[in-house]
Motif scaffolding. Structure first.
Motif, PDB file in Angstrom:
ATOM      1  N   PRO A  57     -12.392  -1.080   6.562  1.00 43.80           N
ATOM      2  CA  PRO A  57     -11.789  -2.415   6.643  1.00 43.80           C
ATOM      3  C   PRO A  57     -10.281  -2.310   6.854  1.00 43.80           C
ATOM      4  O   PRO A  57      -9.683  -3.188   7.465  1.00 43.80           O
ATOM      5  CB  PRO A  57     -12.094  -3.037   5.283  1.00 43.80           C
ATOM      6  N   LEU A  58      -9.678  -1.232   6.370  1.00 39.57           N
ATOM      7  CA  LEU A  58      -8.267  -0.916   6.612  1.00 39.57           C
ATOM      8  C   LEU A  58      -8.198   0.603   6.794  1.00 39.57           C
ATOM      9  O   LEU A  58      -9.010   1.330   6.214  1.00 39.57           O
ATOM     10  CB  LEU A  58      -7.398  -1.354   5.431  1.00 39.57           C
ATOM     11  N   PRO A  59      -7.229   1.094   7.586  1.00 42.76           N
ATOM     12  CA  PRO A  59      -7.270   2.518   7.962  1.00 42.76           C
ATOM     13  C   PRO A  59      -7.378   3.486   6.786  1.00 42.76           C
ATOM     14  O   PRO A  59      -8.130   4.452   6.854  1.00 42.76           O
ATOM     15  CB  PRO A  59      -5.950   2.718   8.718  1.00 42.76           C
ATOM     16  N   LYS A  60      -6.630   3.248   5.699  1.00 42.06           N
ATOM     17  CA  LYS A  60      -6.651   4.201   4.585  1.00 42.06           C
ATOM     18  C   LYS A  60      -7.452   3.676   3.390  1.00 42.06           C
ATOM     19  O   LYS A  60      -7.277   4.144   2.269  1.00 42.06           O
ATOM     20  CB  LYS A  60      -5.222   4.561   4.177  1.00 42.06           C
ATOM     21  N   VAL A  61      -8.304   2.710   3.666  1.00 41.07           N
ATOM     22  CA  VAL A  61      -9.184   2.188   2.604  1.00 41.07           C
ATOM     23  C   VAL A  61     -10.634   2.242   3.094  1.00 41.07           C
ATOM     24  O   VAL A  61     -11.244   1.224   3.420  1.00 41.07           O
ATOM     25  CB  VAL A  61      -8.792   0.745   2.203  1.00 41.07           C
ATOM     26  N   PHE A 117     -15.680   3.449  -3.107  1.00 40.73           N
ATOM     27  CA  PHE A 117     -14.344   3.469  -2.504  1.00 40.73           C
ATOM     28  C   PHE A 117     -13.746   4.857  -2.689  1.00 40.73           C
ATOM     29  O   PHE A 117     -14.083   5.559  -3.656  1.00 40.73           O
ATOM     30  CB  PHE A 117     -13.431   2.449  -3.198  1.00 40.73           C
ATOM     31  N   ASP A 118     -12.849   5.218  -1.797  1.00 38.56           N
ATOM     32  CA  ASP A 118     -12.108   6.445  -2.047  1.00 38.56           C
ATOM     33  C   ASP A 118     -11.274   6.222  -3.307  1.00 38.56           C
ATOM     34  O   ASP A 118     -10.785   5.123  -3.555  1.00 38.56           O
ATOM     35  CB  ASP A 118     -11.199   6.767  -0.854  1.00 38.56           C
ATOM     36  N   GLU A 119     -11.111   7.271  -4.104  1.00 38.48           N
ATOM     37  CA  GLU A 119     -10.414   7.084  -5.389  1.00 38.48           C
ATOM     38  C   GLU A 119      -8.956   6.644  -5.217  1.00 38.48           C
ATOM     39  O   GLU A 119      -8.323   6.200  -6.166  1.00 38.48           O
ATOM     40  CB  GLU A 119     -10.488   8.355  -6.235  1.00 38.48           C
ATOM     41  N   GLY A 174       0.835  -1.208   0.000  1.00 39.10           N
ATOM     42  CA  GLY A 174       0.000   0.000   0.000  1.00 39.10           C
ATOM     43  C   GLY A 174       0.865   1.252   0.000  1.00 39.10           C
ATOM     44  O   GLY A 174       1.900   1.303   0.671  1.00 39.10           O
ATOM     45  N   GLN A 175       0.416   2.263  -0.763  1.00 40.64           N
ATOM     46  CA  GLN A 175       1.202   3.505  -0.816  1.00 40.64           C
ATOM     47  C   GLN A 175       0.934   4.398   0.394  1.00 40.64           C
ATOM     48  O   GLN A 175       1.655   5.360   0.617  1.00 40.64           O
ATOM     49  CB  GLN A 175       0.875   4.260  -2.106  1.00 40.64           C
ATOM     50  N   GLY A 176      -0.130   4.129   1.120  1.00 41.70           N
ATOM     51  CA  GLY A 176      -0.420   4.928   2.319  1.00 41.70           C
ATOM     52  C   GLY A 176      -0.906   6.331   1.995  1.00 41.70           C
ATOM     53  O   GLY A 176      -0.716   7.258   2.777  1.00 41.70           O
ATOM     54  N   LEU A 177      -1.574   6.514   0.842  1.00 42.53           N
ATOM     55  CA  LEU A 177      -2.068   7.847   0.473  1.00 42.53           C
ATOM     56  C   LEU A 177      -3.247   8.224   1.361  1.00 42.53           C
ATOM     57  O   LEU A 177      -4.084   7.373   1.681  1.00 42.53           O
ATOM     58  CB  LEU A 177      -2.542   7.846  -0.988  1.00 42.53           C
ATOM     59  N   PRO A 178      -3.330   9.495   1.757  1.00 45.88           N
ATOM     60  CA  PRO A 178      -4.504   9.906   2.547  1.00 45.88           C
ATOM     61  C   PRO A 178      -5.752   9.894   1.673  1.00 45.88           C
ATOM     62  O   PRO A 178      -5.676  10.114   0.458  1.00 45.88           O
ATOM     63  CB  PRO A 178      -4.154  11.334   2.979  1.00 45.88           C
ATOM     64  N   ALA A 179      -6.898   9.642   2.280  1.00 51.59           N
ATOM     65  CA  ALA A 179      -8.144   9.611   1.504  1.00 51.59           C
ATOM     66  C   ALA A 179      -8.392  10.983   0.885  1.00 51.59           C
ATOM     67  O   ALA A 179      -8.168  12.017   1.515  1.00 51.59           O
ATOM     68  CB  ALA A 179      -9.301   9.221   2.422  1.00 51.59           C
ATOM     69  N   SER A 180      -8.850  10.973  -0.362  1.00 53.32           N
ATOM     70  CA  SER A 180      -9.072  12.232  -1.084  1.00 53.32           C
ATOM     71  C   SER A 180     -10.456  12.808  -0.796  1.00 53.32           C
ATOM     72  O   SER A 180     -10.712  13.980  -1.036  1.00 53.32           O
ATOM     73  CB  SER A 180      -8.954  11.985  -2.588  1.00 53.32           C
ATOM     74  N   GLY A 181     -11.368  11.951  -0.335  1.00 54.87           N
ATOM     75  CA  GLY A 181     -12.747  12.400  -0.121  1.00 54.87           C
ATOM     76  C   GLY A 181     -13.608  12.234  -1.360  1.00 54.87           C
ATOM     77  O   GLY A 181     -14.807  12.494  -1.326  1.00 54.87           O
ATOM     78  N   LYS A 182     -13.002  11.778  -2.465  1.00 59.66           N
ATOM     79  CA  LYS A 182     -13.802  11.558  -3.683  1.00 59.66           C
ATOM     80  C   LYS A 182     -14.175  10.080  -3.766  1.00 59.66           C
ATOM     81  O   LYS A 182     -13.293   9.206  -3.805  1.00 59.66           O
ATOM     82  CB  LYS A 182     -12.998  11.972  -4.918  1.00 59.66           C
ATOM     83  N   TRP A 183     -15.476   9.805  -3.787  1.00 58.38           N
ATOM     84  CA  TRP A 183     -15.955   8.411  -3.796  1.00 58.38           C
ATOM     85  C   TRP A 183     -16.191   7.939  -5.220  1.00 58.38           C
ATOM     86  O   TRP A 183     -16.800   8.653  -6.017  1.00 58.38           O
ATOM     87  CB  TRP A 183     -17.263   8.307  -3.005  1.00 58.38           C
ATOM     88  N   GLN A 186     -22.276   6.799  10.344  1.00 59.56           N
ATOM     89  CA  GLN A 186     -23.301   7.268   9.404  1.00 59.56           C
ATOM     90  C   GLN A 186     -22.881   8.652   8.924  1.00 59.56           C
ATOM     91  O   GLN A 186     -22.473   9.499   9.726  1.00 59.56           O
ATOM     92  CB  GLN A 186     -24.660   7.328  10.113  1.00 59.56           C
ATOM     93  N   VAL A 187     -22.928   8.893   7.633  1.00 62.33           N
ATOM     94  CA  VAL A 187     -22.487  10.180   7.080  1.00 62.33           C
ATOM     95  C   VAL A 187     -23.659  10.834   6.347  1.00 62.33           C
ATOM     96  O   VAL A 187     -24.706  10.213   6.151  1.00 62.33           O
ATOM     97  CB  VAL A 187     -21.288   9.995   6.108  1.00 62.33           C
ATOM     98  N   ASP A 188     -23.460  12.089   5.945  1.00 63.57           N
ATOM     99  CA  ASP A 188     -24.506  12.765   5.163  1.00 63.57           C
ATOM    100  C   ASP A 188     -24.862  11.904   3.964  1.00 63.57           C
ATOM    101  O   ASP A 188     -23.971  11.322   3.332  1.00 63.57           O
ATOM    102  CB  ASP A 188     -24.000  14.125   4.673  1.00 63.57           C
ATOM    103  N   LYS A 189     -26.144  11.851   3.644  1.00 59.65           N
ATOM    104  CA  LYS A 189     -26.584  10.977   2.549  1.00 59.65           C
ATOM    105  C   LYS A 189     -25.904  11.378   1.241  1.00 59.65           C
ATOM    106  O   LYS A 189     -25.923  12.545   0.865  1.00 59.65           O
ATOM    107  CB  LYS A 189     -28.102  11.056   2.413  1.00 59.65           C
ATOM    108  N   GLN A 190     -25.317  10.391   0.596  1.00 61.56           N
ATOM    109  CA  GLN A 190     -24.577  10.643  -0.642  1.00 61.56           C
ATOM    110  C   GLN A 190     -25.364  10.116  -1.833  1.00 61.56           C
ATOM    111  O   GLN A 190     -26.079   9.116  -1.727  1.00 61.56           O
ATOM    112  CB  GLN A 190     -23.227   9.917  -0.595  1.00 61.56           C
TER     113      GLN A 190
END
Ligand code: SF4
Length: 271
Positions: free
Chosen positions: A209-213, A234-236, A139-148, A194-198
């Protein structure tokens, strides 16, 4: 072997464990699907090369089968012995203490020692263990971008998307349809949120399931004669923090786990 005359001629070669790894509920259902040409016999991972040959299947150009999940897990464990766990922990958002790397899987501690042995607060399932090790190793360990994005938009995900739908999204939708506590369990048992409805869904929850996934499950209730639906996002960055095969394994493993949980509560989502 000449073409089977009925599904039982296929069924008699199967393992009969009804493990569900082929995407069917039972071995008999799988045999029927193979007979009707809806499944290929090689989708059952429990068949020997000899049995596959009887059905005229050549698993790959060399004639050998893909490694079993157990073989793959052993290979990943041996690769762990070759890396610096402290550096890997820094990269993937884990904690390293002594000779042990620990990170959260679905909110529970999951650890690997420098010799490759695993310890966890939860049952060690191959569908969690192999992606866990792959994530640490590659894993590259990239931070989540927020884009699903859906599975098909991840690198390498397009061809496998129909199977991902069949083994992950469809079974999970069936669970959500009958077991209405599913999303409460995701939040309270598996550390989800639970997050804002997407995407105009009725329910959206995120779990790790994994910290950065992170994985987002969106569910749409039935409405105006339309059936319910469920999609996984998934996060991009997922295809760089984990190989696409492991992303698939995690998704289908989650679906199997939720199906078993709903069964334990008396709700059969398999029909
Ligand atoms: S993968 Fe399918 S056919 Fe093979 S043992 Fe499991 S349920 Fe039976």
């Amino acid at each position: 072997m000449s073409k089977p005359k009925n599904a039982f001629e296929i069924f008699r070669f199967l393992d009969k464990s009804n493990c569900g790894q082929c995407g069917e509920k039972t071995c008999l259902a799988f045999a029927g699907a193979v007979f009707l040409g809806q499944q290929r016999i090689r989708e059952c991972p429990k068949l020997s090369p000899e049995i596959l040959e009887r059905f005229g299947e050549e698993p790959d150009a060399t004639g050998s089968r893909e490694p079993s999940p157990e073989d793959r897990l052993e290979k990943l464990k041996s690769e762990i012995t070759l890396i610096d766990l402290a550096k890997a922990a820094e990269r993937v958002g884990a904690i390293c203490s002594g000779r042990k790397l620990t990170l959260k899987v679905l909110g529970k501690d999951f650890s690997v020692y420098e010799k490759g042995n695993l310890t966890t607060e939860i049952h060690i399932n191959p569908w969690v263990a192999a992606p866990f090790l792959s994530y640490i190793l590659y894993g590259q360990g990239l931070p989540a971008s927020g884009k699903w994005v859906p599975y098909r938009e991840l690198r390498g995900g397009r061809d496998g998307y129909p199977l991902f739908q069949k083994r992950c999204e469809e079974p999970m939708k069936k669970v959500a349809d009958v077991y209405t506590s599913l999303f409460d369990d995701i939040v309270h048992v598996f550390g989800g949120k639970q997050v804002d409805k997407q995407f105009e869904s009725d329910i959206s929850v995120v779990l790790h399931p994994l910290p950065k996934v992170p994985v987002m499950i969106c569910y749409w209730l039935p409405e105006d004669g339309m059936d319910s639906s469920l999609h996984i996002f998934f996060d991009e960055t997922a295809d760089r923090n984990l190989d696409i095969g492991s992303v698939f394994t995690l998704g289908t493993g989650l679906a199997q786990m939720f199906t078993k949980i709903s069964l334990r509560h008396g709700f059969d989502a398999r029909t």
